[in-house]
Design an enzyme around this catalytic site. Structure first.
Site, PDB file in Angstrom:
ATOM      1  CE  LYS A  39      -3.971   1.864   2.694  1.00 24.36           C
ATOM      2  NZ  LYS A  39      -4.332   2.777   1.309  1.00 24.36           N
ATOM      3  N   GLY A  66      -8.066   7.555   1.089  1.00 26.68           N
ATOM      4  CA  GLY A  66      -6.864   8.775   1.429  1.00 26.68           C
ATOM      5  C   GLY A  66      -5.997   8.482   2.655  1.00 26.68           C
ATOM      6  CB  CYS A 124      -4.072   8.400  -4.999  1.00 22.01           C
ATOM      7  SG  CYS A 124      -4.881   8.170  -3.849  1.00 22.01           S
ATOM      8  CB  ILE A 185      -5.534   2.672 -15.834  1.00 21.61           C
ATOM      9  CG1 ILE A 185      -6.751   1.523 -15.219  1.00 21.61           C
ATOM     10  CG2 ILE A 185      -5.088   2.797 -16.790  1.00 21.61           C
ATOM     11  CD1 ILE A 185      -7.800   2.317 -15.943  1.00 21.61           C
ATOM     12  CG  ASN A 186      -5.099   5.203  -9.004  1.00 21.36           C
ATOM     13  OD1 ASN A 186      -5.823   4.210  -8.526  1.00 21.36           O
ATOM     14  ND2 ASN A 186      -3.494   5.459  -8.178  1.00 21.36           N
ATOM     15  N   GLY A 211     -12.154  -2.609 -10.095  1.00 19.48           N
ATOM     16  CA  GLY A 211     -13.147  -3.624 -10.572  1.00 19.48           C
ATOM     17  C   GLY A 211     -13.293  -3.330 -12.358  1.00 19.48           C
ATOM     18  N   GLY A 259      -6.233  -6.318  -8.294  1.00 20.03           N
ATOM     19  CA  GLY A 259      -6.529  -5.446  -7.619  1.00 20.03           C
ATOM     20  C   GLY A 259      -7.588  -5.556  -6.319  1.00 20.03           C
TER      21      GLY A 259
END
EC number: 1.3.-.-
Lengths: 281, 251
Positions: A39, A66, A124, A185-186, A211, A259
């Protein structure tokens, strides 16, 4: 055995940042993975955003965690030694508010032999400073990557955001700055509203979509980026099955990350590793 | 904890929206404690995507199974209610910390579906010969569950409904005022109810444990999605909870 930018891995399947902790060692054999991406680590501990932090959407979920994390010092003291017990490469995801922060964190992490690579989070969407503000501007991306590149000899992965008009511009800038690998990708910036309360479902109002819902976006961006740059690409976004993973390889990825898929099925990542043996990729 | 495809042994509709599902799992039936939950994939489809956290209601040692008592509250539980005997459902559990059982006269306070984990707790208290009083509150008579089950354990049960269709009319908080002579409170139900109970318990200096609900993703502490605000920062309902000491929660 595969080798991505010098990182030796048993296979090209990694656990994506922010979705995978040592808790999973109770459910799967972590040593079977290609690599684990931690993380995001920030300089100081981060409390994270107020709840609700997640909500479900069709074939996906929104999150606005966050970047809750223990901070660099605690990460070095506890998480790195814990991961040194596993026989799987640890790649540390790094997030910062300024270039100096990224550089400092990367320098410190480079002193630890357990850390086999760094993944820069410039994507992020859920924090006010840093991160995505670098990842949506090619000049800022190049400047940041260049500065970090000088501070470490570790393989450097840069994780890109899909929340841009042309991801190839950012990809090229990251490579110019010295990125060895790109991961993409994020999450995709999104929002959901509770029609009973007429309020956003997330306390932070917006969040990152992940997802299966985002897989076609990720495939498209991996494909476009693979045409534009020569460095290896790690595909990530909506992978839950071996077929999803294979699709990313055909789009141009050299490795993949799982993920949100681990939340749905803790064994998904193992099934993908096993399943890939049936394909000639 | 374990992730396994558990065989559906039984699925009973209790009333309009309430169901009881019995799943076979040797591991979960042998390793669970009251207040723990399982994270249930209601269907193999990608919609709904996430698992649903549901409290363990009862352990059936005789056939290595456990019961989930649940209410249809959305698309996920609707699909779950249609799953049939003989099918398999992926469950991940047991998860969370569970209640800490104190050897003192207990008060169990359930709002609506809050009876689900508290019945498991009451069974364990009975085994440990701990005296318990049960309060159950709900909107209408059909939202009151398990009254008879608690009575069968030999415990006193008091019921209250908002519309007065069963038991006393009013909120469970009013009922609670008459029972503040107990030494430990165990509560599960809507957040507003837990907050009021926690205030009362603090005022009377009674130890109080509350089971907090939250949306969850991973269920094991990795995703940091189910944050609960506490005096020691954000804690995860799935791993640090779902049971918290009431005085720890910042409401």
């Amino acid at each position: 055995m595969v080798k991505i930018a010098g990182i030796e891995m048993k296979n090209p399947v990694m656990a994506a940042s922010g979705t995978f902790g040592n808790e999973y060692s109770k459910l799967i054999d972590i040593n079977k993975l290609g690599a684990v991406i931690s993380k995001s680590v920030t300089l100081k501990p981060k409390a994270g955003n107020p709840p609700p932090r997640i909500c479900e959407t069709p074939a996906g979920m929104l999150n606005s965690i966050g970047l809750q994390n223990e901070g660099l010092d605690a990460f070095i003291k506890t998480t790195i030694p814990m991961f040194s017990l596993f026989e799987v490469p640890l790649i540390v995801n790094v997030a910062g508010e300024t270039i100096e922060e990224y550089v400092h964190i990367c320098k410190q992490l480079s002193k630890h032999s357990t850390v086999k690579g760094l993944e820069l989070n410039i994507s992020c969407p859920n924090v006010k400073k840093g991160c995505i503000t670098f990842g949506i501007d090619p000049k800022a991306t190049e400047k940041l990557v260049k500065a970090v590149r000088k501070s470490t000899k570790l393989p450097l992965i840069v994780k890109l955001t899909p929340n841009v008009t042309d991801i190839t511009q950012i990809a090229k800038a990251a490579v110019k700055g010295g990125a060895d690998v790109l991961s993409l990708i994020n999450t995709v910036l999104g929002m959901a509203i509770d029609i009973k309360t007429k309020k956003p479902k997330l306390a932070n109002i917006t969040g990152g979509l992940s997802g299966p819902a985002i897989k076609p976006i990720a495939i498209r961006m991996v494909y476009q980026t693979a045409q534009a740059v020569k460095v290896p690409i790690i595909g990530v976004g909506g992978i839950t099955t071996v077929e999803d993973a294979v699709e990313f390889f055909y789009a141009g990825a050299s490795a993949i990350q799982v993920g949100t898929g681990s939340f749905i099925d803790a064994q998904a990542i193992i099934k993908i590793i096993e399943g890939l043996k049936r394909y000639q990729i | 904890m374990i992730q396994e495809d558990a065989l559906v042994l039984d699925q009973k509709q209790i009333s309009d929206k309430y169901f009881k599902l019995t799943l076979k799992s040797q591991f979960i039936s042998n390793n669970s404690k009251p207040g723990q939950f399982v994270n249930v994939k209601v269907s193999p489809s990608i919609t709904p995507l996430l698992r649903r956290p549901i409290s363990i209601h009862k352990i059936n040692k005789e056939n290595n199974s456990f019961d989930l008592l649940y209410e249809i509250v959305g698309a996920g539980t609707e699909i779950l209610s249609k799953r049939k005997v003989g099918e398999k459902i992926s469950v991940l559990g047991p998860l969370g910390n569970g209640f800490t059982i104190k050897n003192t006269p207990a008060l169990l306070v359930a709002g609506g579906m809050g009876v689900a984990p508290l019945y498991f707790l009451a069974e364990e208290m009975k085994k440990a010969s701990i005296d318990a009083v049960i309060l159950i509150g709900g909107k209408r008579s059909d939202s009151i569950n398990c009254e008879e089950d608690f009575k069968k354990l030999g415990f006193n049960v008091f019921v209250t409904t908002e519309d007065g269709s069963k038991g006393e009319k009013g909120l469970i908080i009013n009922l609670l005022r008459n029972h503040l002579n107990r030494q430990a409170i165990y509560a599960c139900g809507p957040k507003a109810m837990l907050k009021e109970i926690s205030k009362m318990a603090a005022h009377k200096k009674i130890g109080c444990q509350v089971s907090m609900e939250s949306y969850m993703a991973c269920g094991i502490g990795s995703c940091k999605g189910c944050a609960v605000k506490t005096k020691s920062g954000y804690q995860m309902a799935c791993k640090d909870g779902p049971v918290f000491n009431a005085e720890e929660i910042i409401w």
